[in-house]
Scaffold this active site. Sequence first.
Site, PDB file in Angstrom:
ATOM      1  N   GLU A  32       0.875  -1.162   0.000  1.00 51.09           N
ATOM      2  CA  GLU A  32       0.000   0.000   0.000  1.00 51.09           C
ATOM      3  C   GLU A  32       0.921   1.223   0.000  1.00 51.09           C
ATOM      4  O   GLU A  32       1.806   1.323   0.860  1.00 51.09           O
ATOM      5  CB  GLU A  32      -0.883   0.012   1.262  1.00 51.09           C
ATOM      6  N   ARG A 259       5.270 -12.740   9.909  1.00 51.54           N
ATOM      7  CA  ARG A 259       5.930 -11.445   9.700  1.00 51.54           C
ATOM      8  C   ARG A 259       7.358 -11.536  10.181  1.00 51.54           C
ATOM      9  O   ARG A 259       7.676 -12.323  11.071  1.00 51.54           O
ATOM     10  CB  ARG A 259       5.283 -10.371  10.582  1.00 51.54           C
ATOM     11  N   LYS A 269       4.484   0.955   9.215  1.00 51.13           N
ATOM     12  CA  LYS A 269       4.611   2.213   8.483  1.00 51.13           C
ATOM     13  C   LYS A 269       4.001   3.374   9.257  1.00 51.13           C
ATOM     14  O   LYS A 269       4.523   4.484   9.238  1.00 51.13           O
ATOM     15  CB  LYS A 269       3.951   2.079   7.114  1.00 51.13           C
TER      16      LYS A 269
HETATM   17  P1  ATP Z   1       2.617  -1.812   7.823  1.00 56.36           P
HETATM   18  O1  ATP Z   1       1.893  -2.440   8.964  1.00 56.36           O
HETATM   19  O2  ATP Z   1       4.026  -1.482   8.101  1.00 56.36           O
HETATM   20  O3  ATP Z   1       1.884  -0.679   7.180  1.00 56.36           O
HETATM   21  P2  ATP Z   1       1.586  -3.483   5.847  1.00 56.36           P
HETATM   22  O4  ATP Z   1       1.481  -4.936   5.980  1.00 56.36           O
HETATM   23  O5  ATP Z   1       0.331  -2.732   6.022  1.00 56.36           O
HETATM   24  O6  ATP Z   1       2.722  -2.972   6.780  1.00 56.36           O
HETATM   25  P3  ATP Z   1       1.762  -3.378   3.044  1.00 56.36           P
HETATM   26  O7  ATP Z   1       2.255  -2.282   2.201  1.00 56.36           O
HETATM   27  O8  ATP Z   1       0.339  -3.723   3.011  1.00 56.36           O
HETATM   28  O9  ATP Z   1       2.226  -3.029   4.496  1.00 56.36           O
HETATM   29  O10 ATP Z   1       2.646  -4.675   2.826  1.00 56.36           O
HETATM   30  C1  ATP Z   1       2.950  -5.221   1.584  1.00 56.36           C
HETATM   31  C2  ATP Z   1       3.299  -6.662   1.761  1.00 56.36           C
HETATM   32  O11 ATP Z   1       4.396  -6.794   2.654  1.00 56.36           O
HETATM   33  C3  ATP Z   1       2.155  -7.440   2.372  1.00 56.36           C
HETATM   34  O12 ATP Z   1       2.032  -8.667   1.680  1.00 56.36           O
HETATM   35  C4  ATP Z   1       2.577  -7.641   3.786  1.00 56.36           C
HETATM   36  O13 ATP Z   1       2.030  -8.814   4.312  1.00 56.36           O
HETATM   37  C5  ATP Z   1       4.090  -7.704   3.673  1.00 56.36           C
HETATM   38  N1  ATP Z   1       4.718  -7.287   4.938  1.00 56.36           N
HETATM   39  C6  ATP Z   1       4.528  -6.138   5.606  1.00 56.36           C
HETATM   40  N2  ATP Z   1       5.223  -6.136   6.756  1.00 56.36           N
HETATM   41  C7  ATP Z   1       5.886  -7.308   6.810  1.00 56.36           C
HETATM   42  C8  ATP Z   1       6.778  -7.916   7.761  1.00 56.36           C
HETATM   43  N3  ATP Z   1       7.134  -7.305   8.884  1.00 56.36           N
HETATM   44  N4  ATP Z   1       7.262  -9.139   7.481  1.00 56.36           N
HETATM   45  C9  ATP Z   1       6.923  -9.759   6.337  1.00 56.36           C
HETATM   46  N5  ATP Z   1       6.096  -9.260   5.421  1.00 56.36           N
HETATM   47  C10 ATP Z   1       5.572  -8.046   5.638  1.00 56.36           C
HETATM   48 MG    MG Z   2      -1.215  -3.728   4.726  1.00 55.65          MG
END
Ligand code: ATP
Ligand code: MG
Length: 552
Positions: A32, A259, A269
Amino acid sequence: MKKAKNFIEHIIDEDLRNGFDKNKLRFRFPPEPNGYLHIGHVKAIVLNFELAKKYSAKINLRFDDTNPEREEQKYIDAIKSDIKWLNYKWDNELYASDYFQTLHDWAVNLIENDKAYVDSQNSEKIASQKGTPTEPGLNSPFRDRPIEESLAMFKKMTIGHYKQGENVLRAKIDMSSPNMLMRDPVIYRVINKPHPRTKDKWIVYPMYDWTHGESDYIEQISHSLCTLEFKPHRELYDWFLDQVVDSNKIRPKQREFARLNLSHTITSKRKLLFLVENNIVDGWDDPRMPTISGLRRRGYSPNSLKKFVETAGVAKRENIIEMSLLEFCVREDLNKKCNRLMVVQDPIKIFLTNYEKLEEKLILENNPESSTAGSRDVMFSKNLYIERDDFMENPTKKFFRLSLENEVRLKGAYIIKANKVIKDPQGNITEVHCTYDPKSKSGSGSPESQRKVKATLHWVSQPHSVPIEIREYERLFNHPSPADFDTAEFDKILNKDSIKKFNGFGEKVLEKSNAGESFQFQRKGYYVADTNSNKNGLVFNKTVSLRDNYKK
Ligand code: ATP
Ligand code: MG
């Protein structure tokens, strides 16, 4: 050595054994665009891109841009440049917002099939009817609104007839499902904000769950990999697919992996944005940030990050990886690649009273770990700098470096002996007078050159050195698991002293260093020329020390 397969690879192999067409494997990485990528994303990136490589499958970079309140073009740009820096290429650059019309058409179909309805309650009211994990929720009074009415109202929502929050579109699933996410989730809401890509075209925006799975389907993603917190969403993902899937097309399969959680840091983020917006750090690429751009500015290489996430592994259960593993990976990588040179961070002057030449050129090896790294010229003279803490006027018992009447070797040069200390009126040492042994030149083969002394020190020649700024970083958080705290409590756990600056001197070759170039400063650690180095002076960020000095 062949790497053991991870559990995702086992799932894919099993699908292939069961007749899934290998040519139809397809993966995606779906960020995102509401912030910069961090070390956690590296895990998802490496997992998906390496699967694509391994199975010769296509991989999409898909921006899940469903929430214009938080998303910006600058994040899209940063995400693309970070993935490129990791040396991965996507086959297609796609945007969920490009599917807004299709998603909207499908939502209309849901209403027509009595699978969705417009709810005219506000969000608090809807939340109050959700029930609890052990008690069923209450049906909305609008749940049985006639299909025609919902259709008409959804149309009005779409053209901006209603204010934000007045009406939402909800899927009609099951208010008593044990899975709370199945209790008539909202799928559309009104947001009065232009979207970074679709601008003013839309006023209703699809929710993440509705968008994500359907976008996977539109793109014909075979294996949709996400993190464990989405496990309870899988049932909803499947329900949404059931509403649209055509039997002769690929039905995407959601599978979840743990994760990546790293000790002493945060990978959210939203929380990273808080650090940026409150000027706790100097932007998303501050060298203390766990973002890809921060790690890059700190001197981490793409390979060290890949190595790190591969070593941490793809697991089914959450765990916390120690920061020292990340440091280990970068140290290993830099050790092989980096040229060595000498830098004195906190200088004390050395004057060689018996050195009669003006200067002399010495030849030092660039990297003993690399047969191709070659050597360089290093100038020597009677005026030198060594580290202040490499000298002690009155040495303690275990101090084997330079002290009065004692000898040390200067790296790649001569053995010197300290004779006299010069002090300022306050009693601070300003200079140490030494003599050198002219026959002890390193590598000369003379018996004196092979004489054993207790220590070898790094040094620079004053007239042949350049002033440099060295920045050392410590952890941003004092607490080992800052992820357990919300931003309101950050004040309690932030390390207020996480950056230290020093004015030192380095070998002249540093003048020619490029931003992003890494070096080993001998006996000190690995350092990288900062992004802004050389604009107004040379600035080096410490990446990591030579040895692991964290207490486990
Ligand atoms: P945040 O909570 O930091 O905003 P998010 O999961 O909302 O992270 P996205 O941009 O939606 O961020 O993530 C893109 C991809 O990266 C998704 O498939 C998510 O599952 C993966 N991802 C995000 N954080 C992690 C992590 N700490 N370890 C492994 N994969 C991750
Ligand atoms: Mg997300």
